[in-house]
Enzyme design. Structure first.
Site, PDB file in Angstrom:
ATOM      1  N   CYS A  88     -69.065 -22.129  -4.644  1.00  0.00           N
ATOM      2  CA  CYS A  88     -68.842 -21.856  -6.063  1.00  0.00           C
ATOM      3  C   CYS A  88     -68.141 -20.501  -6.175  1.00  0.00           C
ATOM      4  O   CYS A  88     -67.459 -20.075  -5.238  1.00  0.00           O
ATOM      5  CB  CYS A  88     -70.154 -21.882  -6.844  1.00  0.00           C
ATOM      6  SG  CYS A  88     -71.299 -20.560  -6.389  1.00  0.00           S
ATOM      7  N   ARG A  93     -74.425 -20.860  -7.926  1.00  0.00           N
ATOM      8  CA  ARG A  93     -74.397 -22.288  -8.279  1.00  0.00           C
ATOM      9  C   ARG A  93     -74.376 -23.164  -7.032  1.00  0.00           C
ATOM     10  O   ARG A  93     -75.020 -24.216  -6.973  1.00  0.00           O
ATOM     11  CB  ARG A  93     -73.173 -22.597  -9.151  1.00  0.00           C
ATOM     12  CG  ARG A  93     -73.341 -22.276 -10.608  1.00  0.00           C
ATOM     13  CD  ARG A  93     -72.037 -22.455 -11.368  1.00  0.00           C
ATOM     14  NE  ARG A  93     -71.093 -21.391 -11.073  1.00  0.00           N
ATOM     15  CZ  ARG A  93     -69.838 -21.346 -11.546  1.00  0.00           C
ATOM     16  NH1 ARG A  93     -69.380 -22.341 -12.282  1.00  0.00           N
ATOM     17  NH2 ARG A  93     -69.056 -20.331 -11.258  1.00  0.00           N
TER      18      ARG A  93
END
Length: 349
Positions: A88, A93
């Protein structure tokens, strides 16, 4: 505490820890070693589509972690026999995504520090979407959707460029972003398909350049190939067929005269890819068989209208259709007009 209760607690704890998500963090160099190797790994960018479009790792496909169906979408696209490589922006994330995918049964490797760490280390990125397809034996073929009529294909260490042009708003620096091509294909001589300087940039000592006769006459090099001719390339790994590409509508014939330009069908270990070039829905499309992936131009009045594109697809029924070369034409209605065909609308304006 009686024995039955203790056994129950033990099994509960075993179940808790047995489903714990496990994934492996890799630093930039370790991740680079994996994603740069052959065969290509299954690389997933879990950022938003907007972030992905601004730049991503070469070969990465985009599945947004914020999508509620993220795990379902990834599971539908990939089997669990090979690991996934995930990143990410900064790592947060992707860590969450890696946990979720690990719980779903995938082996997962996460890029520590994410895209920021990758770019801070000077590693290469691209701005173009990549579609990955599998050959009959399961080998990956990546098609990089550069822009307009320009495509790049990668298979088994082989690099193929189709109509490479550096202008028309493209962000590609071919000299930095792509290796020297093993094969360069040119459909016809118009400036949005034929650019001598970019061909020179991509040409190495062993590059095979195939183009229609008019393009060959224009730049004075390469090997001419015509409609109906075939070639076997890259030690027999790829079969190439030149197919007709021309205008049929009265008043448009001079845009692309019959017998001049080419479309190309590439057969790679059973995977059949049709790149139409500049054409309308010509009768010869009825001769196309077993097309897995088709690129059809939708750029009226020079190529097809939306209706012509739909009519063409209904004739030879590709498994996947990717409209390209569409400029400002509104192609949003095409998926609904072709039920049963996987129509993928991508930003190749």
């Amino acid at each position: 505490m009686n024995k039955t209760v203790m056994i129950t607690i033990a099994f509960s704890l075993f179940g808790l820890f047995s489903c714990k998500a496990n994934y492996t963090d890799l630093d930039v160099d370790g991740f680079s070693d994996k994603v740069g190797a052959y065969p290509p790994v299954r690389l997933i960018d879990v950022r938003t589509p907007e972030e992905y479009s601004e730049g991503h790792l070469m070969g990465a496909v985009n599945y947004d972690w914020y999508d509620s169906l993220f795990v379902d979408n990834v599971t539908a696209a990939f089997d669990k026999s090979e690991p996934l490589y995930v990143y990410c922006r900064s790592g947060k994330r992707a860590s969450e995504a890696s946990k979720a995918l690990s719980k779903a049964g995938f082996e997962v490797f996460n890029l520590k520090g994410g895209y920021l760490a990758w770019t801070d280390a000077g590693k290469p990125v691209t701005k173009y979407e990549v579609e990955r397809f599998a050959t009959a034996s399961g080998a990956p073929v990546d098609i990089i959707l550069i822009k307009h009529g320009s495509l790049a294909l990668s298979y088994d260490g082989i690099s193929i460029q189709v109509d490479p042009v550096a202008e028309l708003g493209k962000s590609t620096d071919y000299a930095k972003e792509f290796p020297k091509a093993d094969v360069i294909l040119v459909t016809h001589e118009h400036g949005d398909h034929l650019e001598d300087a970019t061909i020179s940039t991509l040409t190495g000592d062993n590059t095979v350049l195939l183009l229609n006769q008019t393009s060959r006459d224009k730049i004075g090099r390469g090997e001419a190939i015509g409609n109906g001719e075939t070639r076997t390339l890259c030690d027999g790994k790829i079969k190439l067929e030149g197919v007709p590409a021309y205008n049929t509508t009265p008043g448009r014939e001079n845009f692309h005269p019959k017998g001049n330009g080419n479309g190309y069908v590439l057969t790679i270990d059973g995977l059949r890819i049709y790149i139409a070039g500049d054409t309308e829905d010509v009768p010869e499309m009825a001769d196309l068989k077993d097309i897995d992936v088709a690129f059809l131009p939708v750029n009226q009045p020079y190529t097809m209208t939306v209706d012509q594109c739909v009519a063409a697809a209904k004739v030879f029924k590709p498994k996947v259709l990717i409209p390209y070369h569409f400029s400002k034409t509104d192609i949003s209605s095409i998926p609904d007009l072709l039920p049963g065909i996987d129509v993928r609308l991508r930003d190749m304006r």
